[in-house]
Design a protein around this motif. Structure first.
Motif, mmCIF file in Angstrom:
data_model
loop_
_atom_site.group_PDB
_atom_site.id
_atom_site.type_symbol
_atom_site.label_atom_id
_atom_site.label_comp_id
_atom_site.label_asym_id
_atom_site.label_seq_id
_atom_site.Cartn_x
_atom_site.Cartn_y
_atom_site.Cartn_z
ATOM 1 N N LEU A 116 21.827 35.600 51.128
ATOM 2 C CA LEU A 116 21.522 36.962 50.699
ATOM 3 C C LEU A 116 20.247 37.458 51.372
ATOM 4 C CD1 LEU A 116 23.575 36.021 48.543
ATOM 5 C CD2 LEU A 116 22.234 37.288 46.857
ATOM 6 N N THR A 117 20.260 38.720 51.799
ATOM 7 C CA THR A 117 19.031 39.371 52.254
ATOM 8 C C THR A 117 18.232 39.806 51.032
ATOM 9 O OG1 THR A 117 20.034 41.565 52.273
ATOM 10 C CG2 THR A 117 20.234 40.241 54.298
ATOM 11 N N GLU A 118 17.046 40.341 51.271
ATOM 12 C CA GLU A 118 16.247 40.871 50.154
ATOM 13 C C GLU A 118 17.028 41.961 49.425
ATOM 14 O OE1 GLU A 118 11.916 43.035 49.354
ATOM 15 O OE2 GLU A 118 12.338 42.087 51.287
ATOM 16 N N THR A 178 23.697 49.054 54.838
ATOM 17 C CA THR A 178 22.652 48.143 54.376
ATOM 18 C C THR A 178 23.185 46.720 54.417
ATOM 19 O OG1 THR A 178 21.734 49.820 52.880
ATOM 20 C CG2 THR A 178 21.120 47.527 52.471
ATOM 21 N N LEU A 179 22.518 45.857 55.155
ATOM 22 C CA LEU A 179 22.923 44.461 55.249
ATOM 23 C C LEU A 179 22.552 43.731 53.964
ATOM 24 C CD1 LEU A 179 24.026 42.109 56.986
ATOM 25 C CD2 LEU A 179 21.664 41.732 57.760
ATOM 26 N N LEU A 180 23.537 43.046 53.369
ATOM 27 C CA LEU A 180 23.316 42.352 52.103
ATOM 28 C C LEU A 180 23.381 40.836 52.232
ATOM 29 C CD1 LEU A 180 25.517 44.618 49.781
ATOM 30 C CD2 LEU A 180 23.059 44.829 50.281
ATOM 31 N N ALA A 181 24.090 40.327 53.270
ATOM 32 C CA ALA A 181 24.193 38.879 53.441
ATOM 33 C C ALA A 181 24.590 38.558 54.878
ATOM 34 C CB ALA A 181 25.208 38.284 52.465
ATOM 35 N N PHE A 182 24.241 37.340 55.319
ATOM 36 C CA PHE A 182 24.511 36.880 56.679
ATOM 37 C C PHE A 182 24.626 35.359 56.655
ATOM 38 C CE2 PHE A 182 20.029 36.556 55.917
ATOM 39 C CZ PHE A 182 19.631 35.399 56.561
ATOM 40 N N ASN A 183 25.056 34.765 57.767
ATOM 41 C CA ASN A 183 24.882 33.330 57.975
ATOM 42 C C ASN A 183 24.642 33.068 59.451
ATOM 43 O OD1 ASN A 183 27.439 33.419 59.139
ATOM 44 N ND2 ASN A 183 28.363 31.921 57.755
ATOM 45 N N THR A 184 24.568 31.818 59.850
ATOM 46 C CA THR A 184 24.210 31.512 61.241
ATOM 47 C C THR A 184 25.344 31.802 62.213
ATOM 48 O OG1 THR A 184 24.844 29.191 60.926
ATOM 49 C CG2 THR A 184 22.525 29.755 60.571
ATOM 50 N N VAL A 185 26.559 31.956 61.727
ATOM 51 C CA VAL A 185 27.691 32.256 62.599
ATOM 52 C C VAL A 185 27.904 33.753 62.734
ATOM 53 C CG1 VAL A 185 30.183 31.941 62.939
ATOM 54 C CG2 VAL A 185 28.811 30.074 61.996
ATOM 55 N N ALA A 205 26.356 37.545 61.727
ATOM 56 C CA ALA A 205 25.135 38.226 61.283
ATOM 57 C C ALA A 205 25.384 39.207 60.145
ATOM 58 C CB ALA A 205 24.487 38.959 62.460
ATOM 59 N N VAL A 206 26.621 39.688 60.015
ATOM 60 C CA VAL A 206 26.941 40.655 58.953
ATOM 61 C C VAL A 206 28.037 40.047 58.080
ATOM 62 C CG1 VAL A 206 27.775 42.970 58.415
ATOM 63 C CG2 VAL A 206 26.308 42.601 60.422
ATOM 64 N N GLN A 207 27.649 39.562 56.900
ATOM 65 C CA GLN A 207 28.618 38.964 55.974
ATOM 66 C C GLN A 207 28.889 39.838 54.754
ATOM 67 O OE1 GLN A 207 30.581 36.450 56.141
ATOM 68 N NE2 GLN A 207 29.781 34.973 57.621
ATOM 69 N N ALA A 208 27.959 40.703 54.390
ATOM 70 C CA ALA A 208 28.167 41.604 53.254
ATOM 71 C C ALA A 208 27.322 42.849 53.466
ATOM 72 C CB ALA A 208 27.798 40.926 51.932
ATOM 73 N N VAL A 209 27.877 44.004 53.114
ATOM 74 C CA VAL A 209 27.183 45.275 53.358
ATOM 75 C C VAL A 209 27.512 46.297 52.281
ATOM 76 C CG1 VAL A 209 27.277 44.969 55.867
ATOM 77 C CG2 VAL A 209 29.022 46.324 54.735
ATOM 78 N N GLU A 210 26.665 47.291 52.203
ATOM 79 C CA GLU A 210 27.009 48.566 51.576
ATOM 80 C C GLU A 210 26.926 49.626 52.666
ATOM 81 O OE1 GLU A 210 25.429 50.412 47.657
ATOM 82 O OE2 GLU A 210 24.343 51.486 49.237
ATOM 83 N N ILE A 211 27.916 50.522 52.699
ATOM 84 C CA ILE A 211 27.895 51.636 53.637
ATOM 85 C C ILE A 211 28.030 52.931 52.851
ATOM 86 C CG2 ILE A 211 29.039 52.772 55.585
ATOM 87 C CD1 ILE A 211 30.053 50.019 56.464
ATOM 88 N N ARG A 212 27.059 53.804 53.009
ATOM 89 C CA ARG A 212 27.133 55.148 52.433
ATOM 90 C C ARG A 212 27.375 56.119 53.585
ATOM 91 N NH1 ARG A 212 25.455 55.845 47.166
ATOM 92 N NH2 ARG A 212 24.803 53.889 46.151
ATOM 93 N N HIS A 213 28.481 56.841 53.482
ATOM 94 C CA HIS A 213 28.876 57.735 54.570
ATOM 95 C C HIS A 213 29.619 58.918 53.974
ATOM 96 C CE1 HIS A 213 30.017 58.938 58.622
ATOM 97 N NE2 HIS A 213 31.273 59.050 58.222
#
Length: 234
Positions: A90-92, A125-132, A134-142
């Motif tokens: 998880l990111t901050e 907004t990036l919410l989670a990542f791993n070493t494989v 970089a973008v594992q979970a996001v929120e997108i407002r559009h």
């Protein structure tokens, strides 16, 4: 709705607004390829954003939403994730976001993908990542809409993971993920057996999995959180 199908007609704004939410699932299509099928998928997602309908996507669903909002998708630079995405972190922002409420700081999840998000769109907004990946979970407002998405598959159980491993056997062996079809079958059989008996510590230990994957309530965390948020209201 199956927007990628030839002859599919996209719903109008009024029809979309009659839905409480929209779920965008996985797909074998590559969003960086300009085809009628990918264009129809992206057009539908843009319509969902413009209609202000909350949406959730896993795997290719995340990629569709990314492209629809102006981001970029590419082939995975570090190779595919097959079976499980390991040590998703998880990111901050992820620690504070309701999509990931209940997840630990690092966890594993079922995953199958060979493409990834290269660039998040404005409003992402990036919410989670791993070493494989970089973008594992996001929120997108559009536009008027909000999308929550994950690159992994919280909806897949271990039986489905084993089946997907078997279907991808040729690719996984040729890319070095398994030394032979027999080795792949051994691994898939252990995953299958753990589905049948999720309390088997020996299998969980060999596969390196814990309750975040083996327990249904943990594995479905993101789906449950999204549905709860829709019910409570945005």
């Amino acid at each position: 709705m199956k927007p990628a199908d030839r002859g599919a007609s996209l719903p109008g704004r009024a029809e979309l607004r009659s839905y409480d939410a929209v779920f965008v699932t996985g797909s074998p299509l590559h969003l960086y390829e300009e085809t009628p099928e990918t264009r129809r998928e992206v057009d539908l997602m843009r319509a969902v954003f413009n209609a202000g309908v909350p949406s959730f996507g896993s795997c290719a669903g995340l990629q569709v939403a990314t492209v629809a909002a102006g981001g970029v998708v590419r082939p995975s630079r570090n190779g595919r994730e097959a079976g499980f995405a390991r040590r998703i972190t998880l990111t901050e922002a992820g620690h504070r976001h309701p999509l990931l409420a209940g997840r630990p700081a690092s966890f594993d999840a079922p995953a199958f993908h060979s493409d990834e998000v290269e660039t998040l769109p404005e409003g992402g907004t990036l919410l989670a990542f791993n070493t494989v990946t970089a973008v594992q979970a996001v929120e997108i407002r559009h536009g008027a809409g909000v999308f929550w998405g994950v690159q992994y598959h919280p909806e897949l159980d271990l039986y489905e993971v084993a089946g997907a491993l078997r279907r991808q056997c040729e690719d996984l062996v040729s890319e070095g993920y398994a030394s032979s079809p027999e080795a792949l079958e051994t691994y898939a059989s252990m995953v299958d057996a753990l589905h049948q008996a999720p309390d088997r510590k020996d299998l969980a230990w060999v596969l390196g999995l814990n309750e975040q994957v083996t327990e249904v309530d943990c594995r479905l965390t993101e789906l449950r959180n999204f549905i709860r948020f829709v019910i409570k209201g945005w």
